[in-house]
Design a protein around this motif. Structure first.
Motif, mmCIF file in Angstrom:
data_model
loop_
_atom_site.group_PDB
_atom_site.id
_atom_site.type_symbol
_atom_site.label_atom_id
_atom_site.label_comp_id
_atom_site.label_asym_id
_atom_site.label_seq_id
_atom_site.Cartn_x
_atom_site.Cartn_y
_atom_site.Cartn_z
ATOM 1 N N GLU A 70 -38.528 66.610 -57.963
ATOM 2 C CA GLU A 70 -37.718 67.595 -57.247
ATOM 3 C C GLU A 70 -38.237 67.890 -55.851
ATOM 4 N N THR A 71 -39.402 67.375 -55.511
ATOM 5 C CA THR A 71 -39.949 67.529 -54.154
ATOM 6 C C THR A 71 -40.286 66.138 -53.615
ATOM 7 N N PRO A 72 -39.287 65.429 -53.111
ATOM 8 C CA PRO A 72 -39.498 64.025 -52.704
ATOM 9 C C PRO A 72 -40.506 63.869 -51.577
ATOM 10 N N GLU A 73 -40.717 64.911 -50.766
ATOM 11 C CA GLU A 73 -41.696 64.781 -49.685
ATOM 12 C C GLU A 73 -43.099 64.582 -50.251
ATOM 13 N N MET A 74 -43.456 65.355 -51.276
ATOM 14 C CA MET A 74 -44.760 65.194 -51.912
ATOM 15 C C MET A 74 -44.858 63.852 -52.625
ATOM 16 N N TRP A 75 -43.777 63.445 -53.247
ATOM 17 C CA TRP A 75 -43.743 62.138 -53.914
ATOM 18 C C TRP A 75 -43.973 61.020 -52.906
ATOM 19 N N LEU A 76 -43.347 61.132 -51.735
ATOM 20 C CA LEU A 76 -43.537 60.130 -50.691
ATOM 21 C C LEU A 76 -44.985 60.085 -50.229
ATOM 22 N N GLY A 77 -45.602 61.261 -50.067
ATOM 23 C CA GLY A 77 -47.005 61.289 -49.651
ATOM 24 C C GLY A 77 -47.919 60.618 -50.651
ATOM 25 N N LEU A 78 -47.664 60.819 -51.945
ATOM 26 C CA LEU A 78 -48.479 60.185 -52.976
ATOM 27 C C LEU A 78 -48.263 58.678 -53.004
ATOM 28 N N VAL A 97 -50.254 69.261 -57.417
ATOM 29 C CA VAL A 97 -51.003 68.584 -56.355
ATOM 30 C C VAL A 97 -52.404 68.223 -56.841
ATOM 31 N N ALA A 98 -53.048 69.141 -57.562
ATOM 32 C CA ALA A 98 -54.392 68.873 -58.070
ATOM 33 C C ALA A 98 -54.388 67.728 -59.075
ATOM 34 N N VAL A 99 -53.409 67.711 -59.988
ATOM 35 C CA VAL A 99 -53.327 66.641 -60.989
ATOM 36 C C VAL A 99 -53.056 65.299 -60.322
ATOM 37 N N ALA A 100 -52.147 65.276 -59.346
ATOM 38 C CA ALA A 100 -51.869 64.025 -58.628
ATOM 39 C C ALA A 100 -53.095 63.536 -57.873
ATOM 40 N N GLY A 101 -53.829 64.469 -57.236
ATOM 41 C CA GLY A 101 -55.038 64.087 -56.508
ATOM 42 C C GLY A 101 -56.117 63.515 -57.405
ATOM 43 N N ALA A 139 -40.044 53.160 -50.906
ATOM 44 C CA ALA A 139 -40.171 54.453 -50.221
ATOM 45 C C ALA A 139 -38.810 55.034 -49.859
ATOM 46 N N THR A 140 -37.853 54.182 -49.490
ATOM 47 C CA THR A 140 -36.534 54.683 -49.126
ATOM 48 C C THR A 140 -35.791 55.257 -50.327
ATOM 49 N N SER A 141 -36.154 54.839 -51.542
ATOM 50 C CA SER A 141 -35.529 55.423 -52.732
ATOM 51 C C SER A 141 -36.109 56.793 -53.062
ATOM 52 N N ILE A 142 -37.261 57.112 -52.504
ATOM 53 C CA ILE A 142 -37.883 58.413 -52.746
ATOM 54 C C ILE A 142 -37.344 59.451 -51.772
ATOM 55 N N TYR A 143 -37.383 59.112 -50.503
ATOM 56 C CA TYR A 143 -37.003 60.078 -49.463
ATOM 57 C C TYR A 143 -36.193 59.341 -48.412
ATOM 58 N N GLN A 144 -34.900 59.535 -48.433
ATOM 59 C CA GLN A 144 -34.020 58.824 -47.526
ATOM 60 C C GLN A 144 -33.984 59.448 -46.139
ATOM 61 N N GLY A 145 -34.542 60.637 -46.006
ATOM 62 C CA GLY A 145 -34.529 61.286 -44.699
ATOM 63 C C GLY A 145 -35.560 60.734 -43.746
ATOM 64 N N GLY A 146 -36.544 59.995 -44.252
ATOM 65 C CA GLY A 146 -37.578 59.467 -43.383
ATOM 66 C C GLY A 146 -37.174 58.149 -42.748
ATOM 67 N N TYR A 149 -46.220 55.580 -57.696
ATOM 68 C CA TYR A 149 -44.772 55.798 -57.838
ATOM 69 C C TYR A 149 -44.463 56.494 -59.158
ATOM 70 N N ALA A 150 -45.110 56.044 -60.240
ATOM 71 C CA ALA A 150 -44.862 56.631 -61.556
ATOM 72 C C ALA A 150 -45.371 58.073 -61.629
ATOM 73 N N ILE A 151 -46.565 58.326 -61.077
ATOM 74 C CA ILE A 151 -47.106 59.695 -61.083
ATOM 75 C C ILE A 151 -46.214 60.623 -60.267
ATOM 76 N N GLY A 152 -45.757 60.145 -59.106
ATOM 77 C CA GLY A 152 -44.870 60.952 -58.280
ATOM 78 C C GLY A 152 -43.538 61.233 -58.949
ATOM 79 N N TYR A 153 -43.029 60.262 -59.678
ATOM 80 C CA TYR A 153 -41.767 60.476 -60.398
ATOM 81 C C TYR A 153 -41.927 61.557 -61.462
ATOM 82 N N GLY A 154 -43.077 61.583 -62.109
ATOM 83 C CA GLY A 154 -43.283 62.564 -63.156
ATOM 84 C C GLY A 154 -43.600 63.957 -62.639
ATOM 85 N N LEU A 155 -44.262 64.055 -61.478
ATOM 86 C CA LEU A 155 -44.704 65.360 -60.975
ATOM 87 C C LEU A 155 -43.848 65.915 -59.846
ATOM 88 N N PHE A 156 -43.338 65.035 -58.975
ATOM 89 C CA PHE A 156 -42.683 65.512 -57.760
ATOM 90 C C PHE A 156 -41.253 64.992 -57.623
#
Length: 481
Positions: free
Chosen positions: A215-223, A351-355, A272-279, A206-213
């Motif tokens: 503005e792109t919540p879909e990638m944040w949700l995947g992480l 994506v590489a840094v998150a991976g 997860a709902t706070s990251i991407y509400q469309g899912g 969650y913390a890594i996604g907040y820092g990297l993604f």
């Protein structure tokens, strides 16, 4: 009294006139823009649509109708593909269509074909360049290119399932039920692994996604979903190759997979709902989780049965565990990468840094937690690997279920779990190479020491034999005298 009084009035009125002029010009520009906007209606199979979708390698015929064309409009209708990621998602045939005569019965109605080339999102616009050099442009229409079914994917999945089942049967021949029973009676190590798996990893993702993604919540949700997944994958094989406790690794994999029935929904519905509400997360793939449990227990039970009924066969299969594990890892790092090669088109530095960060931080945290709790080296290796290696297949399944109404968003978002699975083996491979080098040096040193001991023993035995021979000769000489 001011000598510039008349000038001041002129400046004030002049400024007012300029402002009024600009306001009028803006309204004229807006009116021209409105007049220059094409109104397009799209039809697929005689049904009106607001967006277009097509599969990779597939085709779809689209009919469009232009409304409210300005009178005496002459020119060609251009269909433009405008994507934001510079990937070739779509093919359009034809992309230039002559405008029909105004007196025609189907004035403004034409058809074209879209061809899916590469999954993702793109947009198309309709534009007419008139003889007066005035561009009439439509609003962008979203096009979704979904992933097509490929034979290569089916081959990859079936081979992976076969190798995993074979590896777990061999693991069943290698594990000791007594050790597993003792581990469960004093579950200190499994508790460390479970807390690391379902406390540290979700929060870290969650913390890594907040820092990297952000503005792109879909990638944040995947992480985040990858961090919430249970341990597994190749964790047991890596633990065996690196000299960790295989019994503990298998036990923790089973416990974390069973615990995911409760832990995974808890994290998904809380963050997860706070990251991407469309899912929509009402339908989590519990069937997939159950299949993971069955896929772990059933082949292990077969291996234990072989060990109980035929010890020779179990010993032979135990020896095959290491080459099968190496074959599985090589297959995943070569053919697996090739089968999912399209994913790397979406790779960027984030994506590489998150991976890298998610699994590598898991290795470090699991190792430190086990060392602080004074566990043995074998248990520390097992806990560290089990924490860092995630069951990425489960997170991919959740993404496809949660985002299926937004296809191919699920296929695009799965770039994060694939990136994690790709980056995970890097430190483990380096550690295995170092271990093999150390083992070879140790064996070489042991061989040299054994050779020196053999030489010393041989020299001692020769000297002892010579001494005994001399003593016997002296005794014979004395007897003769």
């Amino acid at each position: 009294m001011c000598p510039l009084y008349p000038v001041r009035l002129v400046l004030m009125y002049g400024t007012g006139l300029v402002c009024v002029w600009f306001m009028g010009l803006g309204s004229v520009v807006n009116a021209a823009t409105e007049a220059a906007t094409l109104k397009v209606r799209l039809y697929v199979n005689n049904s009106s649509v607001t967006y277009l979708d097509v599969k990779e390698g597939g085709e779809k015929q689209v009919t469009f109708h232009l409304d409210d064309l300005p009178p005496n409009t002459v020119g060609d209708i251009l269909i433009l593909d405008e994507n934001e990621d510079n990937l070739d998602h779509l093919g359009i045939e034809p992309d230039r269509i002559p405008l029909p005569p105004a007196h025609s019965d189907e004035a403004g109605t034409r058809s074209f074909t879209i061809i899916g080339k590469f999954l993702g999102f793109t947009k198309i616009k309709f534009m007419i360049n008139t003889i007066h050099d005035q561009n009439l442009v439509s609003e962008p229409v979203e096009v979704r290119v979904q992933r097509g079914e490929r034979v290569l994917d089916k081959i990859f999945i079936h081979v992976v399932i076969g190798l995993v089942v074979l590896a777990y049967i061999n693991m069943g021949c290698a594990i000791e039920l007594k050790v597993i029973k003792q581990t469960l009676l004093r579950p200190v190590a499994p508790v460390i692994g479970l807390l690391s798996q379902y406390l540290f990893m979700p929060l870290a993702s969650y913390a890594i996604g907040y820092g990297l993604f952000y503005e792109t919540p879909e990638m944040w949700l995947g992480l985040f979903l990858t961090g919430c997944s249970p341990g597994g994958g190749g964790s047991n094989m890596w633990t065996y190759l690196l000299g960790g406790s295989l019994d503990l690794s298998v036990t923790m994999t089973f416990i974390s997979t069973v615990a995911s029935f409760a832990a995974l929904p808890l994290w998904v519905f809380s963050l997860a709902t706070s990251i991407y509400q469309g899912g929509y997360f009402k339908e989590l793939p519990y069937k997939n989780i159950a299949m993971l449990v069955i896929g772990l227990v059933l082949p292990l039970s077969i291996g234990l049965l072989i060990k109980w009924r035929c010890k020779r066969a179990a010993l032979f299969m135990k020896r095959l565990l290491k080459p099968i594990s190496i074959l599985f890892i090589i297959f995943m790092m070569t053919f697996g990468v090739y089968a999912n090669l399209y994913i790397f088109s979406f790779f960027d530095w984030k994506v590489a840094v998150a991976g890298m960060l998610l699994p590598w931080l898991g290795f470090v945290f699991g190792g430190l937690a086990s060392v602080l709790c004074r566990r043995s080296l074998e248990e520390s290796i097992a806990i560290s690997i089990e924490t860092g290696v995630q069951q990425t297949g489960l997170s991919i399944g959740i993404l496809k279920v949660a985002l299926r109404k937004y296809a191919p968003l699920g296929d695009v978002t799965m770039v994060i779990p694939v990136a994690v699975a790709t980056m995970t083996p890097i430190p483990l491979t380096i550690a295995y190479i170092i271990k093999r080098i150390r083992d070879c040096r140790r064996q070489h040193n042991t061989y040299e020491i054994d050779e020196e001991n053999v030489r010393e023993n041989a020299e001692i035995s020769l000297s002892s034999t010579a001494a005994i021979q001399n003593d016997s000769n002296n005794c014979n000489n004395s007897a003769k005298k």
